[in-house]
Design a protein around this motif. Structure first.
Motif, PDB file in Angstrom:
ATOM      1  N   LEU A 277       0.827  -1.201   0.000  1.00 49.45           N
ATOM      2  CA  LEU A 277       0.000   0.000   0.000  1.00 49.45           C
ATOM      3  C   LEU A 277       0.867   1.259   0.000  1.00 49.45           C
ATOM      4  CD1 LEU A 277      -2.762   1.418   0.211  1.00 49.45           C
ATOM      5  CD2 LEU A 277      -2.504   1.247   2.700  1.00 49.45           C
ATOM      6  N   VAL A 278       1.852   1.312   0.858  1.00 53.70           N
ATOM      7  CA  VAL A 278       2.754   2.466   0.915  1.00 53.70           C
ATOM      8  C   VAL A 278       3.499   2.615  -0.404  1.00 53.70           C
ATOM      9  CG1 VAL A 278       4.815   3.402   2.043  1.00 53.70           C
ATOM     10  CG2 VAL A 278       2.976   2.423   3.417  1.00 53.70           C
ATOM     11  N   ASP A 279       3.936   1.509  -0.977  1.00 58.54           N
ATOM     12  CA  ASP A 279       4.638   1.550  -2.262  1.00 58.54           C
ATOM     13  C   ASP A 279       3.764   2.144  -3.362  1.00 58.54           C
ATOM     14  OD1 ASP A 279       6.846   0.917  -4.044  1.00 58.54           O
ATOM     15  OD2 ASP A 279       5.541  -0.677  -4.829  1.00 58.54           O
ATOM     16  N   VAL A 280       2.519   1.727  -3.431  1.00 55.40           N
ATOM     17  CA  VAL A 280       1.598   2.253  -4.450  1.00 55.40           C
ATOM     18  C   VAL A 280       1.341   3.740  -4.228  1.00 55.40           C
ATOM     19  CG1 VAL A 280      -0.784   2.159  -5.293  1.00 55.40           C
ATOM     20  CG2 VAL A 280       0.507   0.054  -4.978  1.00 55.40           C
ATOM     21  N   ILE A 281       1.137   4.145  -2.982  1.00 55.95           N
ATOM     22  CA  ILE A 281       0.882   5.560  -2.696  1.00 55.95           C
ATOM     23  C   ILE A 281       2.085   6.406  -3.082  1.00 55.95           C
ATOM     24  CG2 ILE A 281       0.570   7.241  -0.836  1.00 55.95           C
ATOM     25  CD1 ILE A 281      -1.323   5.240   0.479  1.00 55.95           C
ATOM     26  N   LEU A 282       3.286   5.946  -2.782  1.00 51.64           N
ATOM     27  CA  LEU A 282       4.479   6.724  -3.134  1.00 51.64           C
ATOM     28  C   LEU A 282       4.706   6.769  -4.642  1.00 51.64           C
ATOM     29  CD1 LEU A 282       6.966   5.681  -0.336  1.00 51.64           C
ATOM     30  CD2 LEU A 282       5.728   7.835  -0.560  1.00 51.64           C
ATOM     31  N   ARG A 283       4.440   5.670  -5.338  1.00 50.06           N
ATOM     32  CA  ARG A 283       4.663   5.629  -6.787  1.00 50.06           C
ATOM     33  C   ARG A 283       3.581   6.346  -7.570  1.00 50.06           C
ATOM     34  NH1 ARG A 283       3.874   0.984  -8.988  1.00 50.06           N
ATOM     35  NH2 ARG A 283       3.580  -0.206  -7.109  1.00 50.06           N
ATOM     36  N   LYS A 284       2.317   6.103  -7.218  1.00 47.97           N
ATOM     37  CA  LYS A 284       1.208   6.633  -8.005  1.00 47.97           C
ATOM     38  C   LYS A 284       0.549   7.843  -7.377  1.00 47.97           C
ATOM     39  CE  LYS A 284       0.369   2.433 -10.376  1.00 47.97           C
ATOM     40  NZ  LYS A 284      -0.371   1.998 -11.477  1.00 47.97           N
ATOM     41  N   GLY A 285       0.579   7.933  -6.059  1.00 49.24           N
ATOM     42  CA  GLY A 285      -0.020   9.058  -5.362  1.00 49.24           C
ATOM     43  C   GLY A 285      -1.478   8.818  -5.025  1.00 49.24           C
ATOM     44  N   ALA A 286      -1.981   9.654  -4.132  1.00 49.01           N
ATOM     45  CA  ALA A 286      -3.378   9.599  -3.727  1.00 49.01           C
ATOM     46  C   ALA A 286      -3.803  11.004  -3.306  1.00 49.01           C
ATOM     47  CB  ALA A 286      -3.569   8.628  -2.564  1.00 49.01           C
TER      48      ALA A 286
ATOM     49  N   ALA B 270      -5.620  16.944   0.477  1.00 46.33           N
ATOM     50  CA  ALA B 270      -4.236  16.546   0.700  1.00 46.33           C
ATOM     51  C   ALA B 270      -3.784  15.632  -0.429  1.00 46.33           C
ATOM     52  CB  ALA B 270      -4.098  15.819   2.037  1.00 46.33           C
ATOM     53  N   ALA B 271      -2.584  15.864  -0.899  1.00 51.06           N
ATOM     54  CA  ALA B 271      -1.987  15.003  -1.913  1.00 51.06           C
ATOM     55  C   ALA B 271      -0.849  14.233  -1.263  1.00 51.06           C
ATOM     56  CB  ALA B 271      -1.465  15.835  -3.078  1.00 51.06           C
ATOM     57  N   LEU B 272      -0.891  12.923  -1.374  1.00 49.67           N
ATOM     58  CA  LEU B 272       0.151  12.055  -0.827  1.00 49.67           C
ATOM     59  C   LEU B 272       0.855  11.360  -1.982  1.00 49.67           C
ATOM     60  CD1 LEU B 272      -2.000  10.329   1.924  1.00 49.67           C
ATOM     61  CD2 LEU B 272      -0.446  12.232   2.235  1.00 49.67           C
ATOM     62  N   ALA B 273       2.168  11.515  -2.032  1.00 50.90           N
ATOM     63  CA  ALA B 273       2.949  10.842  -3.076  1.00 50.90           C
ATOM     64  C   ALA B 273       4.424  11.039  -2.771  1.00 50.90           C
ATOM     65  CB  ALA B 273       2.625  11.415  -4.456  1.00 50.90           C
ATOM     66  N   GLY B 274       5.240  10.262  -3.422  1.00 56.59           N
ATOM     67  CA  GLY B 274       6.674  10.438  -3.321  1.00 56.59           C
ATOM     68  C   GLY B 274       7.083  11.697  -4.091  1.00 56.59           C
TER      69      GLY B 274
END
Length: 79
Positions: free
Chosen positions: A14-23, A45-49
């Motif tokens: 889940l963390v990997d997907v959020i960092l790669r693709k964002g939410a 709020a935008a969450l991403a790497g």
């Protein structure tokens, strides 16, 4: 022997997907007392790497400023 996947991997994935693709998370909140609305909040709020953020044009200036600041700090240490 079959490979198994532990339950802990779900959080990592889940963390990997959020960092790669964002939410993007959006919320509208109304604070009321005795059914009288007092305060309204609109949250986003935008969450991403950082790589993903800069690809979408978010924090580009901040990222460039931080990289320049880091380069200047490294140059000072070398002198």
């Amino acid at each position: 022997m079959r490979p198994t996947k532990s339950e802990d991997d779900a959080l990592v994935d889940l963390v990997d997907v959020i960092l790669r693709k964002g939410a993007v998370i959006e919320a509208d909140v109304v604070i009321a007392v005795a059914d009288i609305p007092l305060v309204g909040l609109k949250l986003r709020a935008a969450l991403a790497g950082m790589t993903t953020m800069t690809e979408y044009g978010i924090f580009e200036e901040w990222d460039e400023a931080q990289r320049l600041r880091h380069r200047e700090g490294v140059d000072r240490r070398v002198e």
